[in-house]
Design an enzyme around this catalytic site. Structure first.
Site, mmCIF file in Angstrom:
data_model
loop_
_atom_site.group_PDB
_atom_site.id
_atom_site.type_symbol
_atom_site.label_atom_id
_atom_site.label_comp_id
_atom_site.label_asym_id
_atom_site.label_seq_id
_atom_site.Cartn_x
_atom_site.Cartn_y
_atom_site.Cartn_z
ATOM 1 N N GLY A 147 5.639 -17.255 54.821
ATOM 2 C CA GLY A 147 5.543 -16.180 55.807
ATOM 3 C C GLY A 147 4.724 -15.037 55.256
ATOM 4 N N PHE A 179 5.663 -12.399 53.742
ATOM 5 C CA PHE A 179 6.088 -11.907 52.438
ATOM 6 C C PHE A 179 5.649 -12.847 51.321
ATOM 7 C CE2 PHE A 179 9.113 -11.744 48.933
ATOM 8 C CZ PHE A 179 9.158 -10.388 48.651
ATOM 9 N N ASP A 207 12.311 -7.998 64.291
ATOM 10 C CA ASP A 207 11.460 -9.194 64.246
ATOM 11 C C ASP A 207 12.253 -10.431 64.654
ATOM 12 O OD1 ASP A 207 9.079 -10.518 63.932
ATOM 13 O OD2 ASP A 207 9.261 -10.766 61.770
#
Length: 827
Positions: free
Chosen positions: A502, A504, A617
């Site tokens: 993702g 991150f 999110d």
């Protein structure tokens, strides 16, 4: 012929006049009672009516001996002020006012106005310092007037005997011309943060006002009598852009830009990417350089947009760059501009220039979300205003840090000695209890010092021993895990153990020393780009624990690593079980249970503390399933604390994922827990229809799942678009309740959406309708006039609110999933 028609429309298109409550138009040095300029009536300050505005001070009127019929009548005279003198205006409506000062120098028998040097003040705030004019110039300011009088004071400089002015305009600005409640991004050389001061309290001087892609607009074409100049001289590479224009007037929407924000003609033209033969060999941006003050000044940059280039919604995605920084990524005007094409919208930024930098550079370029063959970017207008009276926030005061060093060392030494003793005792006890299974690093019970983002220049610190949850099946929450342990758990981060990735970083499957399966989310080694998300995730998950929220096992912050360790969710993201993988399809009952579980987790997140937490999110990839298909909400890196008790929202920059993003939050940058409710509504339709929230490969009316599903639901034909794998599985009443719940979540305004508690209530009711085993004839006889079966548990009348519109009771036993209806505690 087309170009001529466009030019004709351009000059004929004039907006209806704005009527300000305060409206003072002064022709200085004139004795005329009315001078008409751009259909506005100026009053001479030497006339009987106009003389009341000029206060004490030495001054005289002056006529231009060389004025011609071609020049504006207000420039044929001037007021020469040989001592400190002021104009005073009685203000009816407090608030932001436009102040325009006109200077047109000429030479008379006694004065050469080009030699005047002076300062100008508005209610004591300096607007101009050591100012002189060699040519005709208009200086425009936005000034907050907070008392019933506005004084415009002119003071000759020590090196000059006089000041002068040709005309003065003072009038009320439109309501909400500057909106203080919206968080505005601050673009500085060091970072992008949030501008903490109110824009309306700043005195703003207009530096540039540009009609991008269009012609010169005079005050005839503007309801606020402004001048907009073409952008050609500011383009860095002219061949990178081509003009887009339309003859249709803009589609104004409530809550967006108005004709007072910018005139029609600004939104009817734009510059777009000059793409050759519909393809891009390389990505490129359109760039403009705007000269500004080189002394590190602060500027408000207002960018105007109107999608006049797309033929359907969700086609245009682009990025905005200011001074080389990504100021706004993946702009989707379909979402910003109320899901209407050609609907005007503007975005404000505050820009701090480096000292010595005399340019504000603005660029727009294609987003990675764009279709490869349809990449584009547009800009319709630019306004740049210098903050005249900006005062930077004071740095935090040092609390005599020097004298505390010795005390800190002594206290720290005592604490370290105490910690060593406690650790030694704990080890001895563990050795005596060999019959009990060991818990991973159970002797460690505290937090390391970890800085997390706070407001302004201060930072909150998670200190040792703060907010620790009790040990559970996954060990101690908030436990710092050595990097070597995580290397061992993941076979040195073997690529074969990657289970996801993702924004991150990469997620690995791992097994800790005590045979506990974990998900190890590793940020990019050496990069601190995800530091805010890393710290937020630890802060949030260290304080909460719930069966339907993914648990944090620990973290690692050593050797320039940022690693988060979670309980392992065997079946992965919900999305993988809906589409895009080979997983067997979920039954309708399973999908309802998953939605109910996720709703429970979100409900706890919103209500589990005084302020609550807003996830920001919510999407199908952030709802994970364990080996029993129990749903848990994950990924709290974008989470925000909810508003305080006396607040209605949190003002913050927009974060989230396209397709799931609350349009009201996107427009106003005001975050509430109802933003999560909107995103969850998209997930509900995703569960029902088994398709992505955004699919640019579909027909234009199907690209956005929320819009497409809402249209079918309004037609009463939601059963036509459900996942084919669910055909014949869903009872009509259950489907109806589920669809109605999703529809309410997607209401345009947050106040019209249910709380997560209400959503949970209705999903459990949909589950009960689905699992009710009564014969169909009995079920039909028991339905009310709305076609829904009555509630199967007794409800008090005070419990029936919002969408809880059910009557009657039943002796049918309730399931465990439906148990939340039975107690106030669960609600």
């Amino acid at each position: 012929m087309g170009a001529r028609l466009f030019l004709l429309l351009l000059f004929l298109t004039t907006s209806s006049a704005f009527t300000p409550q305060d409206n003072f138009l002064i022709s200085c040095g004139s004795d005329s009672s009315s001078e008409v300029v751009y259909n506005r009536h100026f009053i001479g300050d030497s006339s009987d009516k106009g003389s009341s505005f000029l206060s004490q001070g030495k001054s005289s009127s002056l006529k231009n001996p060389n004025s011609s019929s071609n020049s504006a009548v207000i420039y044929s005279t001037a007021r020469v002020l040989t001592s400190a003198s002021s104009y005073n205006f009685n203000i009816k409506k407090l608030g932001t006012h436009l102040v325009r000062l006109h200077f047109s120098p000429f030479t008379s028998r006694n004065y050469d106005l080009k030699n005047g040097k002076f300062g100008v003040y508005a209610n004591g705030i300096s607007l101009l310092t050591i100012f002189s004019a060699n040519v005709t110039v208009v200086k425009e300011f936005f000034v907050m007037v907070d008392r019933d009088e506005l004084e415009i004071l002119f003071t000759p400089d020590d090196d000059s005997d006089f000041a002068f002015v040709s005309a003065i305009e003072v009038f009320s600005a439109p309501k909400d011309f500057f909106i203080d409640s919206v968080g505005i991004a601050l673009i500085s050389p060091q970072e992008i943060s949030e501008f903490k001061q109110n824009i309306s309290n700043q005195v703003l001087e207009t530096v540039h006002r540009v009609n991008v892609g269009g012609l010169l607009l005079t005050p005839f074409n503007d309801t606020l009598w402004r001048t907009w100049i073409p952008d050609e001289n500011f383009l860095v590479i002219k061949s990178a852009a081509k003009v887009a224009r339309t003859s249709d007037p803009p589609n104004y929407q409530q809550g967006g830009a108005t004709r007072e924000v910018a005139p029609d003609n600004v939104y009817m033209t734009a510059q777009q990417m000059n793409v050759y033969n519909g393809s891009l060999v390389n990505h490129f941006n359109i760039t403009w350089d705007f000269p500004v003050s080189s002394e590190g000044a602060m500027h408000l940059v207002r960018l105007h947009f109107c999608d006049i280039v797309s033929v359907s919604l969700n086609m245009l995605y682009f990025n905005i760059y200011i001074n080389g920084a990504t100021a706004y990524k993946d702009v989707d005007l379909s979402v910003l501009a109320f899901r209407r094409l050609a609907s005007p919208y503007y975005i404000d930024f505050v820009v701090k220039n480096m000292r010595g930098s005399g340019v504000v550079r603005i660029s727009v370029g294609p987003s990675d979300l764009s279709n490869t063959m349809k990449k584009n970017a547009i800009l319709n207008g630019v306004e740049i205003m210098r903050m005249v009276n900006y005062v930077p926030p004071s740095p935090p005061k040092s609390n005599n840090g020097g004298k505390w060093i010795v005390s800190g060392c002594v206290v720290g030494g005592v604490l370290m000695l105490s910690l060593a003793v406690v650790t030694f005792v704990a080890i001895l006890r563990c050795k005596k209890r060999k019959q009990k299974p060991k818990t991973r690093r159970a002797e460690s019970t505290g937090w390391p010092s970890l800085r997390v983002f706070g407001g302004g220049s201060s930072h909150a610190t998670i200190s040792q021993g703060t907010a620790l949850a009790s040990p559970g099946p996954y060990g101690y929450y908030g436990l710092k895990i050595p990097f070597s342990d995580l290397q061992l758990a993941t076979d040195n981060f073997d690529k074969n153990l990657i289970v996801g990735s993702g924004g991150f970083g990469t997620v690995y499957k791992g097994v800790l020393k005590d045979d506990i399966k974990v998900a190890v989310k590793r940020g990019v080694p050496g990069s601190r780009q995800g530091l805010p998300e890393f710290q937020t995730e630890i802060t949030v998950l260290s304080k909460i624990r719930h069966h339907h929220l993914v648990s944090l096992v620990g973290y690692c912050e050593e050797q320039s690593e940022m690693i988060l360790v979670y309980e392992y969710m065997e079946k992965g993201p919900l999305r993988n079980h809906l589409y895009g993988s080979n997983s067997p399809p979920l039954s309708w009952k399973q999908r309802l249970e998953i939605c109910i579980g996720a709703a429970r987790g979100l409900h706890y997140l919103h209500t589990g503390s005084a302020q609550g937490v807003i996830h920001r999110d919510i999407k199908s990839t952030n709802i994970l399933l364990d080996e029993n298909c129990v749903a848990k909400v994950a990924d709290f890196g974008l989470s925000k604390s909810g508003p305080c008790l006396d607040e209605t929202h949190v003002s913050t920059g927009v974060k989230g994922s396209f397709g799931y993003l609350d349009p009201e939050y996107f427009r106003r940058q005001q975050l509430t827990d109802k933003s999560d409710v909107y995103s969850f509504g998209v997930v509900l339709f995703e569960v029902l229809c088994a398709r992505p929230a955004v699919d640019p490969l579909l027909n234009r009316e199907q690209v956005n799942l929320a819009e497409w599903a809402m249209e079918w639901h309004k037609k009463g034909m939601i059963n036509e678009i459900i996942d084919p794998n669910l055909m014949g599985q869903i009872k009509p009443n259950s489907l109806k309740k589920f669809g109605k719940t999703a529809e309410k979540c997607l209401a345009e305004y947050g106040v019209d959406r249910p709380t997560m508690g209400d959503v949970l209530w209705n999903l459990e009711y949909a589950y009960q309708l689905q699992t009710n085993e009564r014969p169909r004839e009995e079920e039909q006889q028991a339905t009310d006039g709305d076609g829904e079966a009555p509630v199967v548990v007794p409800l008090r009348r005070e419990d029936i609110d919002g969408d809880r519109d059910y009557d009657g009771g039943s002796d049918i036993s309730t399931s465990r999933v439906f148990s939340q209806l039975l107690t106030n505690e669960g609600r």
